[in-house]
Design a protein around this motif. Structure first.
Motif, PDB file in Angstrom:
ATOM      1  N   GLY A 105      66.006 -48.721 -42.153  1.00  0.00           N
ATOM      2  CA  GLY A 105      65.485 -50.024 -41.638  1.00  0.00           C
ATOM      3  C   GLY A 105      63.894 -50.227 -41.734  1.00  0.00           C
ATOM      4  N   GLY A 106      63.366 -49.366 -42.589  1.00  0.00           N
ATOM      5  CA  GLY A 106      61.926 -49.416 -42.383  1.00  0.00           C
ATOM      6  C   GLY A 106      61.101 -48.744 -41.478  1.00  0.00           C
ATOM      7  N   TYR A 107      60.256 -48.458 -41.703  1.00  0.00           N
ATOM      8  CA  TYR A 107      59.217 -47.695 -40.511  1.00  0.00           C
ATOM      9  C   TYR A 107      59.195 -48.349 -39.252  1.00  0.00           C
ATOM     10  N   TYR A 108      59.153 -49.679 -39.060  1.00  0.00           N
ATOM     11  CA  TYR A 108      58.850 -50.307 -37.775  1.00  0.00           C
ATOM     12  C   TYR A 108      59.357 -51.728 -37.900  1.00  0.00           C
ATOM     13  N   SER A 109      60.520 -51.883 -38.479  1.00  0.00           N
ATOM     14  CA  SER A 109      61.090 -53.333 -38.742  1.00  0.00           C
ATOM     15  C   SER A 109      61.751 -53.735 -37.272  1.00  0.00           C
ATOM     16  N   TRP A 110      62.262 -52.689 -36.600  1.00  0.00           N
ATOM     17  CA  TRP A 110      63.080 -53.121 -35.101  1.00  0.00           C
ATOM     18  C   TRP A 110      64.118 -54.102 -35.615  1.00  0.00           C
ATOM     19  N   TYR A 111      64.475 -54.087 -37.037  1.00  0.00           N
ATOM     20  CA  TYR A 111      65.526 -54.645 -37.296  1.00  0.00           C
ATOM     21  C   TYR A 111      65.583 -56.171 -37.168  1.00  0.00           C
ATOM     22  N   GLY A 156      68.460 -48.468 -31.578  1.00  0.00           N
ATOM     23  CA  GLY A 156      69.245 -48.880 -29.936  1.00  0.00           C
ATOM     24  C   GLY A 156      69.163 -50.209 -29.846  1.00  0.00           C
ATOM     25  N   HIS A 157      67.657 -50.475 -29.747  1.00  0.00           N
ATOM     26  CA  HIS A 157      67.404 -52.073 -29.700  1.00  0.00           C
ATOM     27  C   HIS A 157      68.033 -53.009 -30.790  1.00  0.00           C
ATOM     28  N   GLY A 158      67.769 -52.252 -32.068  1.00  0.00           N
ATOM     29  CA  GLY A 158      68.245 -52.980 -33.033  1.00  0.00           C
ATOM     30  C   GLY A 158      69.867 -53.174 -33.252  1.00  0.00           C
ATOM     31  N   GLY A 174      76.407 -50.199 -29.392  1.00  0.00           N
ATOM     32  CA  GLY A 174      75.772 -49.315 -28.561  1.00  0.00           C
ATOM     33  C   GLY A 174      74.520 -49.204 -28.756  1.00  0.00           C
ATOM     34  N   SER A 175      73.781 -48.345 -27.708  1.00  0.00           N
ATOM     35  CA  SER A 175      72.457 -48.075 -27.839  1.00  0.00           C
ATOM     36  C   SER A 175      72.076 -46.751 -27.091  1.00  0.00           C
ATOM     37  N   ASP A 206      59.722 -62.672 -26.201  1.00  0.00           N
ATOM     38  CA  ASP A 206      60.798 -63.047 -25.369  1.00  0.00           C
ATOM     39  C   ASP A 206      61.982 -63.293 -25.920  1.00  0.00           C
ATOM     40  N   ASN A 207      61.902 -63.896 -27.127  1.00  0.00           N
ATOM     41  CA  ASN A 207      63.269 -64.410 -27.600  1.00  0.00           C
ATOM     42  C   ASN A 207      63.866 -63.319 -28.743  1.00  0.00           C
ATOM     43  N   TYR A 208      62.978 -62.186 -28.982  1.00  0.00           N
ATOM     44  CA  TYR A 208      63.556 -61.147 -29.748  1.00  0.00           C
ATOM     45  C   TYR A 208      63.871 -59.723 -28.924  1.00  0.00           C
ATOM     46  N   ALA A 209      63.901 -59.747 -27.894  1.00  0.00           N
ATOM     47  CA  ALA A 209      64.088 -58.711 -26.864  1.00  0.00           C
ATOM     48  C   ALA A 209      65.461 -58.799 -26.598  1.00  0.00           C
ATOM     49  N   VAL A 210      66.172 -57.398 -26.766  1.00  0.00           N
ATOM     50  CA  VAL A 210      67.700 -57.704 -26.065  1.00  0.00           C
ATOM     51  C   VAL A 210      67.979 -57.991 -25.001  1.00  0.00           C
ATOM     52  N   ILE A 211      66.803 -57.790 -23.860  1.00  0.00           N
ATOM     53  CA  ILE A 211      67.291 -58.056 -22.383  1.00  0.00           C
ATOM     54  C   ILE A 211      67.437 -59.650 -22.274  1.00  0.00           C
ATOM     55  N   THR A 212      66.786 -60.395 -23.102  1.00  0.00           N
ATOM     56  CA  THR A 212      66.938 -61.997 -23.003  1.00  0.00           C
ATOM     57  C   THR A 212      67.998 -62.202 -23.754  1.00  0.00           C
TER      58      THR A 212
END
Length: 284
Positions: A105-111, A156-158, A174-175, A206-212
């Motif tokens: 998933g790359g070094y820091y992509s966060w998917y 986990g976020h990804g 899962g995460s 805001d838009n790219y966070a799991v919690i939203t």
């Protein structure tokens, strides 16, 4: 005479130990799955991406189709991180009769499909290009009911992010020790290189966070498993996600247990995730 008896006892002990080791390695060989490293071309990013694919031992001769768990690594990791930190995955694939796929998933992509870097499209790669390749190349249950996705930390976020946004692709997610809300960490883990600085790109954060993102979920759309260690710096954001899912009346499995943000924690947690997914994979 005493020396002779001691030597004899020692030799007998070593013989027993050698026999036990032999049967241990024989057992591992007989019941462990197979690990391959493959490369998959990402048309969206125009590059080859490595992945580890673990198949059960009976995969080659079997006429069955197998469920797949996509397993995502964390920040600064790569496709080989999981098999190094959890070598039991080889045996688990065989025990649970499932495939396990660990993409890079790359070094820091966060998917993310980055809104600021058009060359970074890891949502497209993992949830479309890779899934399509795996289903067309391997004997998989090529349907959402046969797929789960999970990961550690950034992964986990990804995993939750991808599953919520691609509910037609995954049935379970899962995460493990996941960074499920990125907004409290604006200067950490190179997230701003994927989303832009939070001071000028707050909407992205805001838009790219799991919690939203979970606000788009309906109960029963995903079978969810979330866990975090009591000494983990992501514990608070995981608790917040748990509370939000409860307010939204989204059924999920949530666990806190002793542990910190390290390989010992998720190297153990992954066993629970695989077992959790096994109960639902392949079922309608």
């Amino acid at each position: 005479m005493i020396f002779f008896i001691s030597t004899l006892c020692y030799l007998q002990h070593m013989k027993q130990l050698t026999t036990l080791l032999f049967f241990f390695f024989l057992s591992f060989h007989l019941f462990a799955g197979k690990v391959d490293t493959i490369t998959v071309f990402s048309n969206s990013m125009q590059k080859e991406i490595k992945c580890v694919v673990i198949t059960p031992k009976k995969y080659k001769k079997s006429k069955e189709r197998f469920p797949v768990v996509y397993l995502l690594h964390g920040y600064s990791g790569n496709y080989a991180s999981w098999i190094k930190e959890a070598p039991q995955l080889v045996q688990k694939a065989d025990e649970l009769q499932m495939m396990i796929v660990c993409p890079d998933g790359g070094y820091y992509s966060w998917y993310f499909d980055s809104p600021v870097d058009p060359k970074m499209k890891y949502e497209t790669f993992v949830s479309k290009e890779l899934v399509s390749y795996i289903d067309s190349t391997y004997k998989t249950i090529a349907d959402k009911k046969g797929r789960a996705i999970t990961g550690l930390s950034m992964g986990g976020h990804g995993a939750l992010y991808l599953a919520v946004r691609n509910k037609d692709v995954y049935a379970q997610a899962g995460s493990m020790a996941g960074g499920v809300d990125i907004r409290p960490f604006p200067d950490k883990w190179q997230i701003k290189q994927v989303l832009g600085a939070i001071t000028t790109n707050k909407e992205n954060w805001d838009n790219y966070a799991v919690i939203t993102q979970v606000e788009t979920l309906k109960n029963g759309e995903l079978n969810l498993l979330i866990d975090c260690g009591l000494g983990d710096f992501f514990l608070e954001v995981n608790r917040n996600l748990h509370q939000k899912l409860m307010r939204l009346k989204i059924d999920h499995d949530y666990t806190e247990r002793p542990g910190v943000h390290n390989g010992a924690y998720w190297g153990s947690a992954v066993d629970y995730h695989l077992l959790f997914f096994k109960k639902g994979l392949g079922k309608k």
